[in-house]
Design a protein around this motif. Sequence first.
Motif, PDB file in Angstrom:
ATOM      1  N   SER A   2       0.826  -1.192   0.000  1.00  0.00           N
ATOM      2  CA  SER A   2       0.000   0.000   0.000  1.00  0.00           C
ATOM      3  C   SER A   2       0.867   1.251   0.000  1.00  0.00           C
ATOM      4  O   SER A   2       1.991   1.256   0.483  1.00  0.00           O
ATOM      5  N   THR A   3       0.287   2.262  -0.541  1.00  0.00           N
ATOM      6  CA  THR A   3       0.965   3.554  -0.509  1.00  0.00           C
ATOM      7  C   THR A   3       0.039   4.583   0.119  1.00  0.00           C
ATOM      8  O   THR A   3      -0.059   5.711  -0.320  1.00  0.00           O
ATOM      9  N   THR A   4      -0.647   4.115   1.138  1.00  0.00           N
ATOM     10  CA  THR A   4      -1.705   4.948   1.696  1.00  0.00           C
ATOM     11  C   THR A   4      -1.182   6.255   2.248  1.00  0.00           C
ATOM     12  O   THR A   4      -1.659   7.335   1.908  1.00  0.00           O
ATOM     13  N   THR A   5      -0.205   6.156   3.110  1.00  0.00           N
ATOM     14  CA  THR A   5       0.302   7.370   3.742  1.00  0.00           C
ATOM     15  C   THR A   5       1.820   7.337   3.730  1.00  0.00           C
ATOM     16  O   THR A   5       2.421   6.276   3.723  1.00  0.00           O
ATOM     17  N   PRO A   6       2.409   8.470   3.741  1.00  0.00           N
ATOM     18  CA  PRO A   6       3.872   8.485   3.795  1.00  0.00           C
ATOM     19  C   PRO A   6       4.363   7.965   5.130  1.00  0.00           C
ATOM     20  O   PRO A   6       3.717   8.162   6.162  1.00  0.00           O
ATOM     21  N   ALA A   7       5.503   7.280   5.071  1.00  0.00           N
ATOM     22  CA  ALA A   7       6.041   6.735   6.307  1.00  0.00           C
ATOM     23  C   ALA A   7       6.550   7.852   7.212  1.00  0.00           C
ATOM     24  O   ALA A   7       6.545   7.721   8.423  1.00  0.00           O
ATOM     25  N   GLN A   8       6.975   8.951   6.601  1.00  0.00           N
ATOM     26  CA  GLN A   8       7.514  10.040   7.410  1.00  0.00           C
ATOM     27  C   GLN A   8       6.378  10.853   8.032  1.00  0.00           C
ATOM     28  O   GLN A   8       5.417  11.204   7.362  1.00  0.00           O
ATOM     29  N   PRO A   9       6.497  11.091   9.308  1.00  0.00           N
ATOM     30  CA  PRO A   9       5.480  11.937   9.935  1.00  0.00           C
ATOM     31  C   PRO A   9       5.592  13.360   9.443  1.00  0.00           C
ATOM     32  O   PRO A   9       6.639  13.767   8.928  1.00  0.00           O
TER      33      PRO A   9
END
Lengths: 477, 110
Positions: A2-9
């Motif tokens: 998935s590429t739902t959200t970036p891993a970086q906050p």
Amino acid sequence: MSTTTPAQPPAGAPVGLAFYGHVHAYAQQVRAHLADLRPEQVEELTDGLEADLAEAVVDAPGALPRRGAAAPVPDGGPAGPTVAHDPGARVDGSLDDTSLDLVAFFGPPAEYAAELRAAAGLPPAAAPGGARRPRIGVRGGLLVLGGILSSGWRSLWRPVTSTPQWASVLDFLRTLTPAWWILRGWVVATLLLALLGGYQVALLPRDLSARVVVLAAVVVSVQWGRGRWLPTAWLPKVVRPLSVAAAVAAVPTVLYVTAASASVSVSGWDDGYQQGWADASGGTQQVSYGGPSGPGGDGVWVDGTQVSNLFVYDAAGDPVRDVQIFDDRGRQVRTVTEEGAYGPWSVPDVEGTWYFQPTLSTDGRERWNVYPLRAVTEEDVEYADGDGRPVPGTGTRTHEMPWPFLKAPTAVPSSVGSDDAASGTGEPGTGETGDPAPSGDAADPADGTAPEPAPTSPAGGSVPQPTGPTPVVGAIG
Amino acid sequence: MDTTQLLKGVLDAAVLAVVEAEDGYGYDVVRRLRAAGLDDVGDASVYGTLRRLYANGALTTYVVPSDAGPHRKYYGINAQGRAMLDLHRKEWQTFAGTVSALLRTGEVAA
């Protein structure tokens, strides 16, 4: 993937080592409240919890609540005592100054854990009572410590374990779990029988009652694996270390059994049988020092026992000496191998141990295929200078070994046609003069079928009489 | 009305539907549920539901390491999960239709 959200906050979020320290500490407190579950259940429930917690905090719309150092963690749960000694918090020294108030954000770890387990369909933790509190405290503390150690270990392998291939490997191994249950039962029963009952380590023990024990252990192990037959609360906690021990012990046990079954006479399931057979058959076998070799090894074997010497009788049933024996490939048939020539042998009907000796041929070579082999006693033996092989000492002689019978049955060969018999080939046994020449008189039909006159010729012209074993007896003495 | 009680009954279906749309990790699923309007959904409830659905064979899982922090555990739906979701959908349609009809008329007993 998935590429739902970036891993970086997002930027500006309170991310850092200290932040993750708080998140980790909170997650460990949640784990402590799940301490009554099996470790794999806890792992299953809380794997990845840190990431979820961290992101939830980062994602929070408002400013993260903070609290002063004086405020204790308002953890009302049963693991209250562990909070003060939480190693996760201790890792992060900043907890003493100003800390992210994750409890205010997520609620008490006890409630969080209760929600987690309820949603996962697991029974709620037992009601916290005075008696349970210290036990959970210790267990929780250990679990927190173990969690930190094991999470470090897991993160070490993360590059491997996070791949889809690893997941399919695990899936494959999971399907083999029932096989492991069977193996576990067998290993435990086999080792217990070997240690307590003195049984051989074998695929199946020889007697019925021991087989019943093995079968029962396998059934119990499978039932435990299925989660059955575990009536008391403490039993599952025993099963786990027992399983680990069985897994460790399984490797040498299985190796031993496979090695034993690969080579039948190497100390294995039929040791007793082999020993009994050897005793019954007169113990013709090499006295073992370096471990016996099995059938398929060097030497000559008959019915599973090694042959030390060969005794040849002619068609008339009379003993023949100094016979050279070759196989169908022209190789010398050696009962005493290169190794065996160095070792002592025990011989039926004769006391003591013996060292077999070869015959010399005219070219000066030692011939080990000339039978019957002669031997020297242990007392008379000397050791050759060159290779250290046992040889007859000075002034001693080799002894002839006793023949198994004075006379063997008379053979009636069928391979030789009546024409040959009628043509009058020489028959040494009938020669009145002892002359083995084939031009002799016509043999009588009964004895005229001896195929080769040659074997008796090298015997120095000593022609055995068909009815006269007496000279042979004299020779043996 | 206490929507958390209502939510409990449909959380499985909601989580399956979200994961069916796209693989997701725990908090990602929470966020998508909230974005869809289920504001009251609890983090731990969603995580527990994901674990239970996985244990029941409706989901697959894999771990994705993160450079920035702890790893994430992703969940995806499988055939069994889709079948379960279809069943949930049918049941929900029937149930919602019935309750909607009831509430619209306001006549529980004729």
